[in-house]
Design an enzyme around this catalytic site. Sequence first.
Site, PDB file in Angstrom:
ATOM      1  N   LEU A  83     -41.816 -74.283   8.170  1.00 57.10           N
ATOM      2  CA  LEU A  83     -40.898 -74.415   9.310  1.00 57.10           C
ATOM      3  C   LEU A  83     -40.471 -73.017   9.785  1.00 57.10           C
ATOM      4  O   LEU A  83     -40.623 -72.033   9.052  1.00 57.10           O
ATOM      5  CB  LEU A  83     -39.662 -75.215   8.878  1.00 57.10           C
ATOM      6  CG  LEU A  83     -39.911 -76.693   8.587  1.00 57.10           C
ATOM      7  CD1 LEU A  83     -38.688 -77.327   7.919  1.00 57.10           C
ATOM      8  CD2 LEU A  83     -40.274 -77.444   9.864  1.00 57.10           C
ATOM      9  N   LYS A 106     -43.034 -67.727   3.772  1.00 54.78           N
ATOM     10  CA  LYS A 106     -42.348 -66.434   3.787  1.00 54.78           C
ATOM     11  C   LYS A 106     -41.757 -66.219   5.155  1.00 54.78           C
ATOM     12  O   LYS A 106     -42.317 -66.740   6.121  1.00 54.78           O
ATOM     13  CB  LYS A 106     -43.277 -65.277   3.431  1.00 54.78           C
ATOM     14  CG  LYS A 106     -44.673 -65.288   4.034  1.00 54.78           C
ATOM     15  CD  LYS A 106     -44.855 -65.386   5.503  1.00 54.78           C
ATOM     16  CE  LYS A 106     -44.314 -64.290   6.375  1.00 54.78           C
ATOM     17  NZ  LYS A 106     -44.654 -64.522   7.819  1.00 54.78           N
TER      18      LYS A 106
HETATM   19  N1  LIG Z   1     -48.505 -67.166   4.990  1.00 50.23           N
HETATM   20  C1  LIG Z   1     -49.058 -67.009   6.166  1.00 50.23           C
HETATM   21  O1  LIG Z   1     -50.225 -66.634   6.276  1.00 50.23           O
HETATM   22  C2  LIG Z   1     -48.259 -67.347   7.398  1.00 50.23           C
HETATM   23  C3  LIG Z   1     -48.858 -67.249   8.642  1.00 50.23           C
HETATM   24  C4  LIG Z   1     -48.124 -67.671   9.755  1.00 50.23           C
HETATM   25  C5  LIG Z   1     -46.831 -68.114   9.611  1.00 50.23           C
HETATM   26  N2  LIG Z   1     -46.247 -68.172   8.381  1.00 50.23           N
HETATM   27  C6  LIG Z   1     -44.877 -68.680   8.218  1.00 50.23           C
HETATM   28  O2  LIG Z   1     -44.934 -70.079   8.419  1.00 50.23           O
HETATM   29  C7  LIG Z   1     -43.781 -70.551   9.105  1.00 50.23           C
HETATM   30  C8  LIG Z   1     -44.212 -71.265  10.371  1.00 50.23           C
HETATM   31  O3  LIG Z   1     -44.950 -70.401  11.204  1.00 50.23           O
HETATM   32  P1  LIG Z   1     -45.978 -70.983  12.297  1.00 50.23           P
HETATM   33  O4  LIG Z   1     -46.461 -69.854  13.106  1.00 50.23           O
HETATM   34  O5  LIG Z   1     -46.994 -71.843  11.645  1.00 50.23           O
HETATM   35  O6  LIG Z   1     -44.972 -71.832  13.194  1.00 50.23           O
HETATM   36  P2  LIG Z   1     -45.254 -72.958  14.299  1.00 50.23           P
HETATM   37  O7  LIG Z   1     -46.708 -73.132  14.520  1.00 50.23           O
HETATM   38  O8  LIG Z   1     -44.388 -72.628  15.455  1.00 50.23           O
HETATM   39  O9  LIG Z   1     -44.751 -74.263  13.575  1.00 50.23           O
HETATM   40  C9  LIG Z   1     -43.441 -74.489  13.199  1.00 50.23           C
HETATM   41  C10 LIG Z   1     -43.249 -76.005  13.146  1.00 50.23           C
HETATM   42  O10 LIG Z   1     -41.905 -76.246  12.802  1.00 50.23           O
HETATM   43  C11 LIG Z   1     -41.478 -77.458  13.421  1.00 50.23           C
HETATM   44  N3  LIG Z   1     -40.161 -77.188  14.012  1.00 50.23           N
HETATM   45  C12 LIG Z   1     -38.994 -77.731  13.588  1.00 50.23           C
HETATM   46  N4  LIG Z   1     -37.978 -77.277  14.303  1.00 50.23           N
HETATM   47  C13 LIG Z   1     -38.472 -76.452  15.222  1.00 50.23           C
HETATM   48  C14 LIG Z   1     -37.902 -75.683  16.272  1.00 50.23           C
HETATM   49  N5  LIG Z   1     -36.581 -75.687  16.522  1.00 50.23           N
HETATM   50  N6  LIG Z   1     -38.727 -74.935  17.029  1.00 50.23           N
HETATM   51  C15 LIG Z   1     -40.044 -74.901  16.799  1.00 50.23           C
HETATM   52  N7  LIG Z   1     -40.653 -75.606  15.808  1.00 50.23           N
HETATM   53  C16 LIG Z   1     -39.865 -76.373  15.035  1.00 50.23           C
HETATM   54  C17 LIG Z   1     -42.538 -77.870  14.435  1.00 50.23           C
HETATM   55  O11 LIG Z   1     -43.239 -78.990  13.889  1.00 50.23           O
HETATM   56  P3  LIG Z   1     -43.003 -80.518  14.322  1.00 50.23           P
HETATM   57  O12 LIG Z   1     -42.767 -80.477  15.800  1.00 50.23           O
HETATM   58  O13 LIG Z   1     -44.260 -81.152  13.927  1.00 50.23           O
HETATM   59  O14 LIG Z   1     -41.828 -81.009  13.574  1.00 50.23           O
HETATM   60  C18 LIG Z   1     -43.488 -76.691  14.496  1.00 50.23           C
HETATM   61  O15 LIG Z   1     -44.819 -77.082  14.618  1.00 50.23           O
HETATM   62  C19 LIG Z   1     -42.890 -69.321   9.298  1.00 50.23           C
HETATM   63  O16 LIG Z   1     -41.982 -69.228   8.234  1.00 50.23           O
HETATM   64  C20 LIG Z   1     -43.871 -68.156   9.219  1.00 50.23           C
HETATM   65  O17 LIG Z   1     -43.267 -66.955   8.767  1.00 50.23           O
HETATM   66  C21 LIG Z   1     -46.958 -67.799   7.278  1.00 50.23           C
END
Ligand SMILES: NC(=O)c1ccc[n+]([C@@H]2O[C@H](COP(=O)([O-])OP(=O)(O)OC[C@H]3O[C@@H](n4cnc5c(N)ncnc54)[C@H](OP(=O)(O)O)[C@@H]3O)[C@@H](O)[C@H]2O)c1
Length: 340
Positions: A83, A106
Site C-alpha cells: 500500500l 519499504k
Molecule cells: N520493493 C520494490 O521493488 C518496490 C517497488 C515499487 C514500490 N514499492 C513499494 O510498494 C508500495 C506500493 O507502491 P506501488 O508503486 O506498487 O503503488 P501503486 O501501484 O500506486 O499501488 C498502491 C495500491 O494501494 C491501494 N490504495 C489504497 N489506498 C490508496 C490511495 N489513497 N491512493 C492510491 N492507492 C491506494 C490501491 O489498490 P486498490 O485500489 O486495489 O485498493 C493501489 O493500487 C510502496 O510502499 C512502495 O514504496 C516497492
Amino acid sequence: MDAREHPLDGRRLGWGVLSTANIGRAAVNPAIQASRNGELLAVASREPERARAFAERHAIPVHHGSYQALLDDERVDAVYIPLPNALHLEWAVRAAQAGKHVLCEKPLALDVSQCREMAAAAEEHGVLLMEAFMYRFHPRTERVIALVREGGLGPPRIIRSAFTFRLSRLDDVRWSKELGGGALMDVGCYCVNITRTLAGAEPVEVQAASSWTERDVDSETAGMLRFDDGLVAHFDCALTLERCEFYEVAGPQAWLRVQSAFLPGTGPSTIEEHRGRSDVVEHVVDGADEYRLMVEHFADAVLGGVPLRYPPEEAARNMEVVTALQASARAGGRAVRITP
Ligand SMILES: NC(=O)c1ccc[n+]([C@@H]2O[C@H](COP(=O)([O-])OP(=O)(O)OC[C@H]3O[C@@H](n4cnc5c(N)ncnc54)[C@H](OP(=O)(O)O)[C@@H]3O)[C@@H](O)[C@H]2O)c1
C-alpha cells in the site's frame, strides 16, 4: 486473535495481498506464486470489481472487496502489504490483530515510532513482521557484504550510492505528501539501507539537501551520513532523473562498484573490484529472483522457525536515519545528530 494458537503444521504458507498495486502485480505476487513454500490465495482491493478482475487475470483463487474482508479470511496465513507508505501502519497493525504474518513494503512506515508500533502489534499477536527490501536477498548483495567483511579493502572509509528514476505519472502516490511520497522515502531509503549494512554500524550524524515540488515532496535529495569511526557516506536519489542505481564502497586497499544495485534482474550480475590503477577484477554472481528469495525466506521463518533475517527493529533503525535526513533537508541542510 493470536497466530500461536493456529500452528501451520508444515503446510505451504497461504498468502493474501492487500491491494492491486503495481509492485505486487509486476514482481511480488508472481514471486509468491513461483515460491517453493507458499501459495497466493487471495487479493483484496478497495473496489470489489477491481479485485475480481485482478484475481481472474492473475490466477488468484479468492478475491475480496475490502482489505478487512481479506484479513477476516481464515484461509490466509500471511499478508503482503504494498500500500502507499502512509497506510502501512494501519494495515500492518490490523493484520497483526487478525493473526496474519506481515511482509510490508519499504519503507516500513513514516517514522521510527510507527515502525515500533507495528513491531509491538506483531509481538503482541505472535506474528512475524518484515520490511520488503528485496535486494538484500540477492546473492550478489550477500557476496559484497562478505567481500567487505573479509577485509580485502581494508576498513571502509567512503560509501557512495544513488537511486534515481524518472516518474512520469503525475497522479502517482509518490508525489503525494499525505501518502508518504518523495524521493527519499521511495528510493533514498535503499541508499540508507545499503550504507548502514556495508558500514556495519549506525550513523551518528546526517545532513541533506532537497529540491521540493509544489506539493511539498522532495523530487531530488542528496544526503551525507557520518559514522563514529570517521567513515563518511554520501548518496543521491530522485524521482525526476534517468535511471541510475549503484553503490561503491572504498577502503585503503581497494574499492568495489555495484551497478543496477537494487534491481539487477534475474540474470548473472557482477561486482567490480578495483585495485591499483588498471587492475579490475569482475566477480560474476549467478542470477536469482530476489523477490522470490525474499518471500521464501519469510515463509520459511513462519513455517519452519528459521530466524527472521531482518527483524522490525532493523527497519526502525533505517527509518530513524531517513527521518533525520528529512529533518536536515527541511532545515536547509543543518547537521542532525542521531543518538543511539
Ligand atoms: N520493493 C520494490 O521493488 C518496490 C517497488 C515499487 C514500490 N514499492 C513499494 O510498494 C508500495 C506500493 O507502491 P506501488 O508503486 O506498487 O503503488 P501503486 O501501484 O500506486 O499501488 C498502491 C495500491 O494501494 C491501494 N490504495 C489504497 N489506498 C490508496 C490511495 N489513497 N491512493 C492510491 N492507492 C491506494 C490501491 O489498490 P486498490 O485500489 O486495489 O485498493 C493501489 O493500487 C510502496 O510502499 C512502495 O514504496 C516497492
